[in-house]
Design a protein around this motif. Structure first.
Motif, PDB file in Angstrom:
ATOM      1  N   MET A 131       0.840  -1.207   0.000  1.00 59.58           N
ATOM      2  CA  MET A 131       0.000   0.000   0.000  1.00 59.58           C
ATOM      3  C   MET A 131       0.868   1.249   0.000  1.00 59.58           C
ATOM      4  O   MET A 131       1.893   1.303   0.662  1.00 59.58           O
ATOM      5  N   LEU A 132       0.431   2.219  -0.775  1.00 59.40           N
ATOM      6  CA  LEU A 132       1.180   3.465  -0.890  1.00 59.40           C
ATOM      7  C   LEU A 132       1.147   4.217   0.446  1.00 59.40           C
ATOM      8  O   LEU A 132       0.084   4.395   1.032  1.00 59.40           O
ATOM      9  N   ALA A 133       2.309   4.653   0.900  1.00 59.59           N
ATOM     10  CA  ALA A 133       2.378   5.385   2.164  1.00 59.59           C
ATOM     11  C   ALA A 133       1.897   6.822   1.973  1.00 59.59           C
ATOM     12  O   ALA A 133       2.096   7.410   0.919  1.00 59.59           O
ATOM     13  N   PRO A 150      -2.604  12.973  -7.162  1.00 57.21           N
ATOM     14  CA  PRO A 150      -2.392  13.158  -5.726  1.00 57.21           C
ATOM     15  C   PRO A 150      -2.533  14.626  -5.295  1.00 57.21           C
ATOM     16  O   PRO A 150      -2.207  15.538  -6.049  1.00 57.21           O
ATOM     17  N   VAL A 151      -3.043  14.806  -4.074  1.00 55.05           N
ATOM     18  CA  VAL A 151      -3.200  16.144  -3.500  1.00 55.05           C
ATOM     19  C   VAL A 151      -2.332  16.253  -2.246  1.00 55.05           C
ATOM     20  O   VAL A 151      -2.412  15.410  -1.346  1.00 55.05           O
ATOM     21  N   ASP A 167       9.677  12.186   3.613  1.00 51.75           N
ATOM     22  CA  ASP A 167       9.454  11.409   2.396  1.00 51.75           C
ATOM     23  C   ASP A 167       9.831  12.182   1.150  1.00 51.75           C
ATOM     24  O   ASP A 167      10.049  11.606   0.089  1.00 51.75           O
ATOM     25  N   GLU A 168       9.889  13.481   1.266  1.00 60.53           N
ATOM     26  CA  GLU A 168      10.115  14.362   0.139  1.00 60.53           C
ATOM     27  C   GLU A 168      10.304  15.748   0.724  1.00 60.53           C
ATOM     28  O   GLU A 168       9.948  15.971   1.879  1.00 60.53           O
ATOM     29  N   LYS A 178      -8.654  13.247   3.108  1.00 63.79           N
ATOM     30  CA  LYS A 178      -8.288  12.390   1.974  1.00 63.79           C
ATOM     31  C   LYS A 178      -7.068  12.874   1.197  1.00 63.79           C
ATOM     32  O   LYS A 178      -6.916  12.575   0.003  1.00 63.79           O
ATOM     33  N   VAL A 233       2.419   4.822   6.731  1.00 60.36           N
ATOM     34  CA  VAL A 233       3.531   5.752   6.569  1.00 60.36           C
ATOM     35  C   VAL A 233       4.814   4.950   6.363  1.00 60.36           C
ATOM     36  O   VAL A 233       4.881   3.774   6.723  1.00 60.36           O
ATOM     37  N   ARG A 234       5.820   5.605   5.780  1.00 58.53           N
ATOM     38  CA  ARG A 234       7.107   4.936   5.560  1.00 58.53           C
ATOM     39  C   ARG A 234       7.940   5.021   6.836  1.00 58.53           C
ATOM     40  O   ARG A 234       8.383   6.100   7.226  1.00 58.53           O
ATOM     41  N   MET A 235       8.086   3.876   7.511  1.00 62.47           N
ATOM     42  CA  MET A 235       8.922   3.794   8.711  1.00 62.47           C
ATOM     43  C   MET A 235       9.600   2.452   8.699  1.00 62.47           C
ATOM     44  O   MET A 235       9.033   1.483   8.203  1.00 62.47           O
ATOM     45  N   GLU A 236      10.792   2.387   9.232  1.00 64.14           N
ATOM     46  CA  GLU A 236      11.440   1.077   9.360  1.00 64.14           C
ATOM     47  C   GLU A 236      10.681   0.273  10.408  1.00 64.14           C
ATOM     48  O   GLU A 236      10.353   0.785  11.473  1.00 64.14           O
ATOM     49  N   ASP A 283      -3.172  12.948   0.018  1.00 57.85           N
ATOM     50  CA  ASP A 283      -2.165  11.911  -0.192  1.00 57.85           C
ATOM     51  C   ASP A 283      -0.876  12.241   0.546  1.00 57.85           C
ATOM     52  O   ASP A 283      -0.054  11.372   0.784  1.00 57.85           O
ATOM     53  N   ARG A 339       2.479  10.616   2.526  1.00 58.10           N
ATOM     54  CA  ARG A 339       3.780  11.296   2.629  1.00 58.10           C
ATOM     55  C   ARG A 339       3.761  12.491   3.577  1.00 58.10           C
ATOM     56  O   ARG A 339       2.790  13.236   3.626  1.00 58.10           O
TER      57      ARG A 339
END
Lengths: 259, 209
Positions: A1-3, A203-204, A45-46, A224, A255-258, A226, A5
Motif C-alpha cells: 500500500m502506498l504510504a 495526488p493532493v 518522504d520528500e 483524503k 507511513v514509511r517507517m522502518e 495523499d 507522505r
C-alpha cells in the motif's frame, strides 16, 4: 500500500529558509542544505523548496540552492516560486530538482502546464493552488477562490474547477494551500482538501495550518490528502518527523517507517 | 566508466551523484562511441516513451544498446528506462521500444490515483545478487503512470501492489530494470545501486580472466 507522505516545506528567501504567518512577518530558520539533510535523516518522504522572493535576479540563487541540495539528498525534492517558462524548468531539473511547482504562471498561461507535462512528464509538474474562502456578492454565497502572486491577487477562479482543469491539462500533483489556515497552526482546511481530493485522480498535497500531530492525521484521513506539507512544527522542533510518523501509524495511517 | 544515456531532458544529476558516491566515474552522453566504451549503462527515468525513443534513434545509439545487451554488458533501466526495454507502450502506441525484453507497457488502471506517486513496499519473488541484503517489504520511491507487462513472467524478480500487481524489478542476464527510483529511495535505494555497482565490478573481473 502506498504510504501517505510527510513533506517538510522550506520557504527560501535570498538563499535562507524563513517562515512567516499569512506570507508575512518572516523569521530566519536556517540553511537550506543543512535543514534538507536533517529532514532526510529524520525520515522525511520528500521536500519542497519555495522561493518566496522569486524576483528575476534571484532565480539563479534558487538554481544554486537546488544544485547544493541535490548533492546531499537521496529523496525527491520539488522547487517552486516564480517559475514561468520551459527553459527555467529545464534549468531547475538539470540542477537536480525532481519536480517543479508552478502557481501564478499556471493561472496566467494554463498551456504552460501541458507544455511542461509533454516535455518533462506529468510526474514532475506540480500545480500549486493558493485558496481563500471568499464571499461572492452576486450569488450571496461563499466559495473557494484561487489567489496568485503569493496570495496578493484574487483571480475570481473557483478552486475546485481550477483543480480539475489543471488535472486535464497534465499536472501530476496538486499542492493545495489554504490561505485561511496557513501559518495559524490551527489545523488544515479539511473540507477544502477533501472536496478537491475527491474531485481529481492525481495526488493532493495539503498545506497550511499544521500545529499538532492530530491535524496531520485529520487531513490525511478525513481530508483524503495523499501527503501533508509541514513547516513550522518541524522547523521550530515542536515535533520531530519520527514522532509524527509514529503517531500517524498508531492511527492506522500507512507511513514509511522502518519496522 | 558508467554511461548515463542522455535523452536531452530532465534530472540526470541525482543518479550521476549517487553513482559517484559509490566510487564510479560517470559520463552523461548520447554519443554512440562513448556509450560503446562504457563498462555499464544506465537508462535513466526522465521524460516520455516517445520522446526518449526519438532522441535515442536520432543519436543512433539504439543499435549500440542492442549490441551491448547481446554482449552481456551490464545495463540498468530506471522507471521510464525500464519501460524502454520493452517492445511497445500505450504512452506512444506508434513508437517501437528497444525490444530487449518481450512484452508491453500499459497505462495504470484509472481505478486508483495516477501517477503512482510516492513510497510503496516491494516484495521479491526470488533471490538475486542485486537484492542482496534488502529485506522483503521495504519502501521505494515511485513516480509513474505506466507499468511493464513482460510476456515471460520468469524475468520478474520483484513486485509491488497498487491495485494491480506491478513488476518493479525485472532481470534478463546482465540486463536489469526497476520501476522505482533507486537514487531517490534513501537507504534501500542506495543499497540496490551499491549491489549493482558490485555486480559490474565482479562482471569485469570475470571477463578479464
Amino acid at each position: 500500500m502506498l504510504a501517505k507522505r510527510i513533506i517538510p516545506c522550506l520557504d527560501v528567501k535570498e538563499g535562507r529558509v524563513v517562515k512567516g504567518v499569512h506570507f508575512e512577518n518572516l523569521r530566519d530558520v536556517g540553511d537550506p542544505v543543512e535543514l534538507a539533510k536533517r529532514y532526510e535523516e529524520e525520515g522525511a518522504d520528500e521536500l519542497v523548496f519555495l522561493d518566496i522572493t522569486a524576483s528575476y535576479e534571484q532565480r539563479e540563487i534558487m538554481i544554486h540552492v537546488a544544485e547544493k541540495v541535490a548533492e546531499v539528498l537521496t529523496i525527491p525534492f520539488t522547487v517552486g516560486g516564480g517559475i514561468g517558462s520551459v527553459e527555467h524548468v529545464s534549468k531547475l531539473l538539470k540542477a537536480g530538482a525532481d519536480k517543479v511547482s508552478i502557481n501564478t504562471q499556471a493561472v496566467l498561461n494554463p498551456n504552460l502546464i501541458t507544455e511542461l507535462a509533454e516535455r518533462f512528464g506529468s510526474q514532475c509538474v506540480v500545480v500549486a493552488i493558493d485558496v481563500k474562502r471568499t464571499w461572492d456578492r452576486i450569488t450571496s454565497r461563499s466559495y473557494w477562490e484561487v489567489f496568485i502572486n503569493g496570495g496578493r491577487t484574487p483571480t475570481g477562479k473557483d478552486a475546485v474547477a481550477w483543480a480539475q482543469q489543471v488535472e486535464r491539462l497534465g499536472a501530476g500533483e496538486i499542492l493545495l494551500t489554504s490561505m485561511d489556515t496557513d501559518g495559524t497552526q490551527s489545523g488544515y482546511d479539511i473540507s477544502l482538501t477533501r472536496k478537491i481530493a475527491e474531485k481529481v485522480k492525481i495526488p493532493v498535497i495539503a498545506s497550511g495550518g499544521a500545529g499538532k500531530l492530530e491535524h496531520l492525521a485529520a487531513v490525511l484521513q478525513e481530508g483524503k490528502a495523499d501527503a501533508a506539507l509541514v513547516a513550522s512544527i518541524f522547523h521550530y522542533r515542536h515535533y520531530t518527523i519520527p514522532e509524527a510518523k509514529a503517531f500517524l501509524r498508531k492511527r492506522g495511517i500507512p507511513v514509511r517507517m522502518e519496522d | 566508466m558508467i554511461a548515463i544515456v542522455d535523452y536531452g531532458i530532465g534530472n540526470l544529476r541525482s543518479i550521476a551523484k549517487a553513482l559517484e558516491r559509490l566510487g564510479k566515474t560517470v559520463e552523461v552522453t548520447n554519443d554512440p562511441e562513448r556509450l560503446g566504451a562504457a563498462e555499464a549503462v544506465i537508462l535513466p527515468g526522465v521524460g516520455s516513451f516517445g520522446e526518449a525513443m526519438d532522441n535515442m534513434e536520432k543519436s543512433q545509439i539504439v543499435p549500440v544498446l542492442r549490441r551491448m545487451f547481446d554482449d552481456g554488458k551490464p545495463i540498468l533501466g530506471i522507471c521510464l528506462g525500464l519501460q524502454l526495454l520493452f517492445e511497445r507502450s500505450q504512452e506512444a502506441p506508434k513508437k517501437k521500444g528497444l525490444a530487449l525484453i518481450p512484452g508491453e507497457v500499459r497505462k495504470l488502471p484509472p481505478t486508483t490515483k495516477v501517477p503512482h506517486m510516492g513510497w510503496n513496499r516491494i516484495y521479491f519473488k526470488r533471490q538475486a545478487p542485486l537484492i542482496e541484503n534488502i529485506p522483503q517489504g521495504r519502501f521505494f520511491y515511485f513516480a509513474h503512470s505506466f507499468y511493464v507487462l513482460p510476456e515471460d513472467e520468469s524475468c520478474v524478480v520483484g513486485i509491488c501492489n497498487y491495485n494491480v500487481t506491478i513488476p518493479v524489478v525485472v532481470n534478463v542476464g546482465n540486463l536489469w530494470g526497476v520501476q522505482f527510483h533507486p537514487e531517490k529511495s534513501a537507504t534501500w535505494g542506495m543499497k540496490f545501486l551499491e549491489n549493482w555497482v558490485r555486480s559490474i565490478d565482479s562482471n569485469a573481473s570475470y571477463s578479464s580472466d
